[in-house]
Motif scaffolding. Structure first.
Motif, PDB file in Angstrom:
ATOM      1  N   THR A  56      62.766  15.989-103.229  1.00 42.24           N
ATOM      2  CA  THR A  56      63.889  16.929-103.187  1.00 42.24           C
ATOM      3  C   THR A  56      65.180  16.261-103.636  1.00 42.24           C
ATOM      4  O   THR A  56      65.925  16.790-104.458  1.00 42.24           O
ATOM      5  CB  THR A  56      64.048  17.496-101.770  1.00 42.24           C
ATOM      6  OG1 THR A  56      62.859  18.215-101.425  1.00 42.24           O
ATOM      7  CG2 THR A  56      65.242  18.437-101.696  1.00 42.24           C
ATOM      8  N   GLU A  57      65.461  15.069-103.086  1.00 42.11           N
ATOM      9  CA  GLU A  57      66.683  14.370-103.472  1.00 42.11           C
ATOM     10  C   GLU A  57      66.606  13.876-104.911  1.00 42.11           C
ATOM     11  O   GLU A  57      67.597  13.861-105.634  1.00 42.11           O
ATOM     12  CB  GLU A  57      66.940  13.186-102.533  1.00 42.11           C
ATOM     13  CG  GLU A  57      67.421  13.591-101.151  1.00 42.11           C
ATOM     14  CD  GLU A  57      68.764  14.301-101.186  1.00 42.11           C
ATOM     15  OE1 GLU A  57      69.489  14.186-102.195  1.00 42.11           O
ATOM     16  OE2 GLU A  57      69.093  14.991-100.219  1.00 42.11           O
ATOM     17  N   THR A  60      64.798  17.954-107.272  1.00 39.27           N
ATOM     18  CA  THR A  60      65.285  19.295-106.998  1.00 39.27           C
ATOM     19  C   THR A  60      66.803  19.340-106.954  1.00 39.27           C
ATOM     20  O   THR A  60      67.430  20.299-107.412  1.00 39.27           O
ATOM     21  CB  THR A  60      64.709  19.809-105.659  1.00 39.27           C
ATOM     22  OG1 THR A  60      63.300  19.628-105.667  1.00 39.27           O
ATOM     23  CG2 THR A  60      65.044  21.266-105.455  1.00 39.27           C
ATOM     24  N   ASN A  61      67.442  18.296-106.408  1.00 38.74           N
ATOM     25  CA  ASN A  61      68.896  18.278-106.274  1.00 38.74           C
ATOM     26  C   ASN A  61      69.587  17.516-107.409  1.00 38.74           C
ATOM     27  O   ASN A  61      70.743  17.111-107.261  1.00 38.74           O
ATOM     28  CB  ASN A  61      69.290  17.646-104.933  1.00 38.74           C
ATOM     29  CG  ASN A  61      68.912  18.530-103.760  1.00 38.74           C
ATOM     30  OD1 ASN A  61      68.791  19.745-103.904  1.00 38.74           O
ATOM     31  ND2 ASN A  61      68.717  17.930-102.600  1.00 38.74           N
ATOM     32  N   ARG A  64      72.832  19.142-108.352  1.00 37.96           N
ATOM     33  CA  ARG A  64      73.918  18.894-107.397  1.00 37.96           C
ATOM     34  C   ARG A  64      74.507  17.501-107.608  1.00 37.96           C
ATOM     35  O   ARG A  64      75.730  17.322-107.592  1.00 37.96           O
ATOM     36  CB  ARG A  64      73.401  19.029-105.969  1.00 37.96           C
ATOM     37  CG  ARG A  64      74.479  18.855-104.901  1.00 37.96           C
ATOM     38  CD  ARG A  64      73.872  18.809-103.517  1.00 37.96           C
ATOM     39  NE  ARG A  64      73.072  17.595-103.329  1.00 37.96           N
ATOM     40  CZ  ARG A  64      72.299  17.376-102.272  1.00 37.96           C
ATOM     41  NH1 ARG A  64      72.181  18.301-101.342  1.00 37.96           N
ATOM     42  NH2 ARG A  64      71.607  16.250-102.162  1.00 37.96           N
ATOM     43  N   THR A  65      73.644  16.522-107.814  1.00 39.31           N
ATOM     44  CA  THR A  65      74.120  15.160-108.062  1.00 39.31           C
ATOM     45  C   THR A  65      74.990  15.111-109.306  1.00 39.31           C
ATOM     46  O   THR A  65      76.050  14.473-109.323  1.00 39.31           O
ATOM     47  CB  THR A  65      72.930  14.202-108.223  1.00 39.31           C
ATOM     48  OG1 THR A  65      72.123  14.248-107.040  1.00 39.31           O
ATOM     49  CG2 THR A  65      73.395  12.782-108.457  1.00 39.31           C
ATOM     50  N   GLU A  68      78.439  16.688-108.609  1.00 39.20           N
ATOM     51  CA  GLU A  68      79.319  15.806-107.839  1.00 39.20           C
ATOM     52  C   GLU A  68      79.831  14.657-108.702  1.00 39.20           C
ATOM     53  O   GLU A  68      80.986  14.232-108.558  1.00 39.20           O
ATOM     54  CB  GLU A  68      78.576  15.286-106.610  1.00 39.20           C
ATOM     55  CG  GLU A  68      78.325  16.359-105.573  1.00 39.20           C
ATOM     56  CD  GLU A  68      77.503  15.882-104.388  1.00 39.20           C
ATOM     57  OE1 GLU A  68      77.552  16.538-103.333  1.00 39.20           O
ATOM     58  OE2 GLU A  68      76.802  14.861-104.534  1.00 39.20           O
ATOM     59  N   ARG A 469      76.728  17.400 -94.899  1.00 38.02           N
ATOM     60  CA  ARG A 469      76.575  16.399 -95.955  1.00 38.02           C
ATOM     61  C   ARG A 469      77.809  16.313 -96.844  1.00 38.02           C
ATOM     62  O   ARG A 469      78.240  15.221 -97.235  1.00 38.02           O
ATOM     63  CB  ARG A 469      75.355  16.755 -96.807  1.00 38.02           C
ATOM     64  CG  ARG A 469      75.131  15.811 -97.968  1.00 38.02           C
ATOM     65  CD  ARG A 469      74.159  16.371 -98.996  1.00 38.02           C
ATOM     66  NE  ARG A 469      74.150  15.529-100.177  1.00 38.02           N
ATOM     67  CZ  ARG A 469      75.057  15.602-101.145  1.00 38.02           C
ATOM     68  NH1 ARG A 469      76.041  16.485-101.057  1.00 38.02           N
ATOM     69  NH2 ARG A 469      74.983  14.804-102.199  1.00 38.02           N
ATOM     70  N   GLU A 470      78.392  17.455 -97.181  1.00 36.77           N
ATOM     71  CA  GLU A 470      79.549  17.466 -98.067  1.00 36.77           C
ATOM     72  C   GLU A 470      80.745  16.746 -97.457  1.00 36.77           C
ATOM     73  O   GLU A 470      81.533  16.109 -98.161  1.00 36.77           O
ATOM     74  CB  GLU A 470      79.929  18.907 -98.424  1.00 36.77           C
ATOM     75  CG  GLU A 470      78.944  19.635 -99.315  1.00 36.77           C
ATOM     76  CD  GLU A 470      77.691  20.088 -98.587  1.00 36.77           C
ATOM     77  OE1 GLU A 470      76.715  20.484 -99.252  1.00 36.77           O
ATOM     78  OE2 GLU A 470      77.682  20.045 -97.334  1.00 36.77           O
ATOM     79  N   ARG A 473      80.201  13.064 -97.809  1.00 30.79           N
ATOM     80  CA  ARG A 473      80.504  12.696 -99.195  1.00 30.79           C
ATOM     81  C   ARG A 473      82.019  12.519 -99.384  1.00 30.79           C
ATOM     82  O   ARG A 473      82.472  11.588-100.058  1.00 30.79           O
ATOM     83  CB  ARG A 473      79.969  13.765-100.142  1.00 30.79           C
ATOM     84  CG  ARG A 473      80.471  13.682-101.581  1.00 30.79           C
ATOM     85  CD  ARG A 473      79.711  12.669-102.366  1.00 30.79           C
ATOM     86  NE  ARG A 473      80.279  12.490-103.708  1.00 30.79           N
ATOM     87  CZ  ARG A 473      79.681  11.840-104.687  1.00 30.79           C
ATOM     88  NH1 ARG A 473      78.491  11.301-104.497  1.00 30.79           N
ATOM     89  NH2 ARG A 473      80.251  11.692-105.848  1.00 30.79           N
ATOM     90  N   VAL A 557      70.072   8.970-104.483  1.00 27.67           N
ATOM     91  CA  VAL A 557      71.228   9.591-105.136  1.00 27.67           C
ATOM     92  C   VAL A 557      72.258   8.532-105.512  1.00 27.67           C
ATOM     93  O   VAL A 557      72.849   8.560-106.605  1.00 27.67           O
ATOM     94  CB  VAL A 557      71.856  10.660-104.221  1.00 27.67           C
ATOM     95  CG1 VAL A 557      73.149  11.194-104.822  1.00 27.67           C
ATOM     96  CG2 VAL A 557      70.875  11.801-103.995  1.00 27.67           C
TER      97      VAL A 557
END
Length: 715
Positions: A56-57, A60-61, A64-65, A68, A469-470, A473, A557
């Protein structure tokens, strides 16, 4: 017979992966750890259940990475800070912000002419510029370098002057130089490549253009460029500059000037002048006083801090709220800025009325008047997303270096607004927009340089231990500017070590602090010192412990962000470290290495730093350095042969997704990579099976046919 016309994949081509309902690890090769006892047995039991977290990290994400990463780069550029790409390319922290180019208006140049005081070095500077076309003008802060440079370029280039801000020598394309034009360059990175300078000088001579670079006092230059350098040893007299700005357009002094300079507070202000800029500001402020536009204390306050005076004089409460919001969100879309400014105004009202005796007052002024009050404007701009650049109406301040200037003024001149601002940015970092979150976090980061311990205890510790999580970050991003500050760098790295460490007798749950440390060791802080970040990850995060997979996902990530766009040596450093982890016998390092490799391979194409050509980062790294080919192939081979079905299937699928999106020269690089991966007949069959499935589709790309033919030859 063409490959495309072949029959469906046969049993011979079927991938030799387990089809059991419960994935099993393939038999380890000789020299690897045999699970079955102790912690290893527990680790093996966790893998089928938790491998999905790594996937997933890693995959799938990936979007998102990437979002960011882009948001962080955009925020750094807005605040005039070096980006990760610039640091990666230069390999150190003295990178500079991206270059900005601003034509100097006729009004600005006329003001320079009207107020200019000739220094003793003027003639020498003029002759050297005429002779060499490129002049590095150095001197102490406050010596009037920019004023002198503008006056010279205005006089020699007939008022055709551009101001270049930031960037590197490479950013100035010789082809973009205009005939007979003048260029003032401030904030140029101190890393000077002689060959690039020689190309630039030749282009300046060809176009008969002139360029002056404002250079740090005693800043190093290659000895071959000393003939292009002039140091202002005798700056103009500050009192004469003060008088010139005090007089303005009038030829004669005001009758009250002598009386004015007898005032103790004026004498004190004159004695404290730090340079020609301060003298000019004081002269303008005293002229306003003599014209009856303000009282003397207000004039002196304005001279001490022009931004502070401007902020105080904003006519309405909502103007101040808008000005504060723009300090973090300058250049963002109109709806985003207005919504954030409206929330800032509400927080100000709530602070003034903590018992809520009055209702929140709404905004009644039209946008045009509001923007005029804060000296900003709406412009046609664009918002960059993963799917392209979207046209948008953005709000931008007309004031030079506004975001950092306003933040400094807020913190030093208006302590009343400090808590209001921190409450506001805390709400922003909890929002859904990564661009807004990273802007708010970088604004907090700049404040942390002024008062690190207060910001750490009041803001960062809470964010770092947050459930969201955000927010974690944002805490990591807020450490960015202190990490590049000479006096705070070791403090930041020590803090990350503290967050990453769990002692045996520590009863506090530190899992979220560890997650924040892992995030920080990626793009926010780790990119400023890649080797140090990878060392901390190796020491603190790779050992197997129950429940470690979420932390390993965060590490994946971070590693992707350290890898960057594949154009620098740092990308090779990351691949080498992944190889070292992958051949480690212990449970943990190999899992992270394989997951990180899948994540790197899943990153979408990005524009290169040299010519803007888009390429998949992994393929760019392979094309940039041949040594990276072997490392990437080894890591992908391990992923394809991973005993966890989720991972092995994803490894093959990610290569197909790359093939779906490659164009041009990337196709040849992908072919080299795929050719280097297989070491056994099993590897060949696995890859060939996947590519033949894609080739059966009527709309498949020709690259799949070539990959199948390549693998057939290897078989």
């Amino acid at each position: 017979m063409s490959v495309q016309a072949e029959a469906a994949p046969s049993a011979e081509d079927a991938p030799p992966v387990s089809t059991d309902e419960k994935p099993q690890r393939a038999k380890p090769e000789q020299g690897t750890l045999q699970p079955g006892t102790g912690a290893g047995e527990t680790a093996e039991a966790d893998k089928p259940a938790d491998a999905e977290l790594i996937k997933t990290e890693a995959v799938t994400n990936a979007g998102r990475t990437d979002a960011e990463r882009r948001a962080l780069e955009s925020a750094l550029i807005t605040f005039g800070l070096p980006t990760n790409q610039q640091i990666n390319i230069l390999g150190r922290q003295d990178a500079v912000a991206a270059q900005d180019r601003r034509p100097q208006s006729a009004h600005t140049l006329a003001r320079v002419r009207a107020s200019f005081v000739f220094p003793e070095d003027y003639t020498a500077a003029r002759e050297r510029l005429l002779d060499s076309h490129l002049l590095f003008l150095s001197g102490r802060a406050g010596s009037g370098r920019e004023h002198l440079a503008l006056h010279l370029l205005d006089a020699l280039c007939d008022g055709q002057v551009d101001h270049l801000v930031g960037g590197r020598v490479d950013d100035c394309d010789p082809e973009s130089l205009v005939q007979d034009a003048g260029y003032l360059w401030t904030g140029l990175g101190t890393s000077i490549e002689l060959s690039r300078i020689e190309q630039l000088v030749e282009a300046l001579r060809t176009t008969d253009a002139k360029m002056i670079v404002v250079w740090p006092h005693r800043g190093d230059l290659p000895f071959q460029l000393e003939d292009h350098r002039l140091t202002i040893d005798n700056p103009p007299d500050q009192r004469e500059i003060l008088n010139r700005h005090l007089r303005g357009d009038d030829d004669a002094d005001h009758p009250d000037v002598a009386k004015l300079f007898a005032e103790p507070e004026v004498l004190r202000a004159v004695a404290q002048l730090g340079g020609v800029g301060d003298a000019a500001a004081l002269g303008r402020a005293l002229r306003d006083f003599l014209a009856g536009r303000c009282a003397l204390p207000d004039a002196l306050s304005k001279a001490a801090s022009e931004t502070a005076s401007w902020f105080v004089q904003l006519p309405e409460r909502e103007d101040k709220a808008f000005a504060l919001a723009l300090s973090a969100l300058d250049g963002m879309s109109m709806p985003v800025v207005v919504a954030a400014a409206r929330r800032m105004d509400e927080i100000i009202q709530e602070t003034e009325d903590p018992e809520h005796r009055s209702s929140i007052r709404t905004w009644a002024r039209p946008t045009r008047r509001l923007l005029a009050a804060v000296d900003a404007e709406c412009r046609r701009g664009e918002v960059v997303k993963s799917y392209g650049k979207i046209p948008a109406t953005v709000v931008a301040s007309n004031r030079n270096e506004y975001p950092r200037s306003m933040l400094s003024t807020l913190w030093h001149e208006f302590p009343y607004f400090q808590q209001v601002y921190l409450d506001w940015v805390e709400e922003l970092v909890r929002g859904p927009d990564p661009d807004v979150r990273e802007r708010a976090a970088i604004a907090t980061s700049l404040l942390a340089v002024d008062d690190f311990e207060f910001i750490r205890s009041r803001v960062l510790d809470g964010w770092a231990d947050g459930k969201q999580r955000e927010v974690r970050r944002a805490s990591a991003t807020a450490l960015r500017v202190p990490a590049t500050n000479e006096s705070l760098r070791e403090v930041v790295w020590g803090l990350l070590e503290n967050w990453a460490t769990v002692k045996e007798d520590d009863r506090r749950d530190r899992s979220r602090l560890q997650l924040t440390a892992a995030v920080a060791l990626g793009g926010p802080v780790g990119a400023t010192d890649c080797d140090r970040a990878l060392d901390i990850i190796t020491r603190r995060f790779l050992e197997y412990k129950p429940g470690r997979y979420p932390l390993w996902g965060a590490v994946v990530v971070a590693v992707v962000e350290l890898f960057g766009d594949g154009s620098s040596q740092q990308s090779g450093t990351v691949l080498d470290r992944l190889v070292a982890w992958a051949v480690d016998d212990r449970t943990g390092p190999r899992e992270v290495a394989v997951g990180a490799m899948l994540a790197i391979a899943s990153q979408p194409s990005t524009a290169g730093p040299a010519d803007g050509t888009r390429s998949v980062p992994l393929l760019r790294a392979v094309a940039t350095n041949p040594d990276n080919l072997e490392a990437a192939a080894l890591l992908l081979r391990l992923a394809i042969n991973d005993g966890i079905k989720i991972i092995s299937e994803e490894a093959v699928a990610v290569l197909s997704r790359i093939a779906d999106n490659v164009r041009g020269e990337d196709e040849a690089v992908l072919e080299r990579l795929v050719e280097a991966i297989p070491r056994t007949a099993r590897d060949v069959r696995t890859l060939r099976y996947e590519f033949r499935l894609r080739a059966r589709e009527d709309s498949h790309l020709p690259i799949f046919d070539r990959l199948i033919a390549l693998l057939r030859r290897q078989a």
